[in-house]
Design a protein around this motif. Structure first.
Motif, short mmCIF file in Angstrom:
data_model
loop_
_atom_site.label_atom_id
_atom_site.label_comp_id
_atom_site.label_asym_id
_atom_site.label_seq_id
_atom_site.Cartn_x
_atom_site.Cartn_y
_atom_site.Cartn_z
N GLY A 269 0.80 -1.22 0.00
CA GLY A 269 0.00 0.00 0.00
C GLY A 269 0.83 1.26 0.00
O GLY A 269 0.51 2.24 -0.70
N LYS A 270 1.92 1.29 0.78
CA LYS A 270 2.75 2.49 0.84
C LYS A 270 3.45 2.73 -0.49
O LYS A 270 3.58 3.87 -0.95
CB LYS A 270 3.78 2.35 1.96
CG LYS A 270 3.17 2.38 3.35
CD LYS A 270 4.25 2.32 4.43
CE LYS A 270 3.64 2.38 5.82
NZ LYS A 270 4.67 2.31 6.88
N TRP A 271 3.92 1.63 -1.12
CA TRP A 271 4.60 1.80 -2.41
C TRP A 271 3.65 2.33 -3.46
O TRP A 271 3.98 3.27 -4.19
CB TRP A 271 5.19 0.46 -2.88
CG TRP A 271 5.95 0.61 -4.17
CD1 TRP A 271 7.28 0.87 -4.32
CD2 TRP A 271 5.41 0.53 -5.50
NE1 TRP A 271 7.60 0.95 -5.66
CE2 TRP A 271 6.48 0.75 -6.40
CE3 TRP A 271 4.13 0.29 -6.01
CZ2 TRP A 271 6.30 0.74 -7.78
CZ3 TRP A 271 3.95 0.28 -7.39
CH2 TRP A 271 5.04 0.50 -8.26
N VAL A 272 2.47 1.74 -3.54
CA VAL A 272 1.55 2.13 -4.61
C VAL A 272 1.04 3.55 -4.40
O VAL A 272 0.82 4.29 -5.37
CB VAL A 272 0.37 1.12 -4.70
CG1 VAL A 272 -0.64 1.33 -3.58
CG2 VAL A 272 -0.34 1.24 -6.06
N THR A 273 0.88 3.98 -3.14
CA THR A 273 0.47 5.36 -2.89
C THR A 273 1.58 6.32 -3.28
O THR A 273 1.33 7.35 -3.91
CB THR A 273 0.11 5.55 -1.40
OG1 THR A 273 -0.92 4.64 -1.04
CG2 THR A 273 -0.36 6.97 -1.14
N GLY A 274 2.82 5.97 -2.90
CA GLY A 274 3.94 6.81 -3.29
C GLY A 274 4.13 6.88 -4.80
O GLY A 274 4.44 7.94 -5.35
#
Length: 251
Positions: free
Chosen positions: A74-79
């Motif tokens: 989730g953090k990667w895709v949001t970034g």
């Protein structure tokens, strides 16, 4: 090469393409402001080519990132969605810069097609705040650029159930159903404890079979002081488990 390594390698390539594009663009802008000279046709063509390589690579990577499993983080895709937002803003500046020198480029100016950079647009719309991608969409409209990705979210992923899971569900369902049937024949008047076990086995059998049947079932019920909500096979299990046919017949 693992999926994680492929993602890292792609990110490194994105950075390399960005540096090559920005270095060339910086030289052109410096030439305009410090020397007052307009860029030549060759410089503009090189800028157009380097920009297309940079923007197109990211666009293709967005399309492949789901296959590489990157969207699970989730953090990667949001970034990365925020990165796409910045890249799309840079693309607007890029295309407007080339348009401002359309006389030099003449017929060599490439215009984006109707679905250009739709993947990045979908990424920003799906993972960023609404007001953020709305402003970006407005900027695309003002620059007469395509907005297909903002208007069309794309088809949903198809999650194909593995064959082993289908076979296992069918075998378990049929086996447990036979156990419940045999128990009902040989023990027509079960004790409360036996009936409790029979009902659990029968509920598991139907839930296992329902798990391999396409479709979605949603169940909402109250059990004593608890509110229960379930979907799919668990919903079928709750229907059978919470329904007491002998009690209904007695009533």
């Amino acid at each position: 090469m693992t999926n994680e390594q492929a993602v890292i390698q792609a990110e490194a390539e994105i950075e390399r393409l960005k540096q090559a594009y920005m270095e060339h663009l910086t030289n052109i802008v410096t030439k305009i402001h410090e020397k007052g000279e307009q860029p030549s046709l060759q410089e503009l063509l090189a800028c157009q080519k380097l920009g297309a390589s940079y923007f197109n690579y990211i666009e293709n990577f967005v399309g492949n990132s789901g296959l590489l499993g990157a969207h699970v983080n989730g953090k990667w895709v949001t970034g990365f969605a925020e990165t796409c937002h910045s890249v799309l803003n840079a693309f607007i500046a890029h295309i407007n810069f080339l348009r401002s020198h359309s006389e030099t480029l003449l017929g060599a100016l490439e215009q984006p097609d109707d679905s250009a950079y739709a993947n990045m647009q979908r990424m920003t719309k799906e993972y960023l705040q609404k007001d953020k991608w709305i402003r970006l969409e407005r900027r695309f409209k003002e620059s007469s650029l395509p907005i297909a990705g903002f208007n069309y979210s794309g088809a949903n992923d198809l999650n194909e159930t593995p064959k082993w899971q289908l076979i296992s569900g069918l075998v378990i369902g049929v086996l447990f159903a036979l156990i419940a049937l045999i128990a009902a024949i040989f023990i027509p008047s079960p004790t409360p404890t036996q009936f409790f076990m029979f009902r659990g086995i029968f509920a598991v059998s139907l839930a296992a079979i329902a798990a391999i049947i396409p479709g979605l079932l949603t169940v909402e019920s109250r059990f004593q002081k608890f509110s229960v909500r379930a979907t799919g096979a668990i919903g079928v299990f709750l229907i059978v488990w919470m329904l007491n046919p002998p009690a209904l017949i007695g009533n």
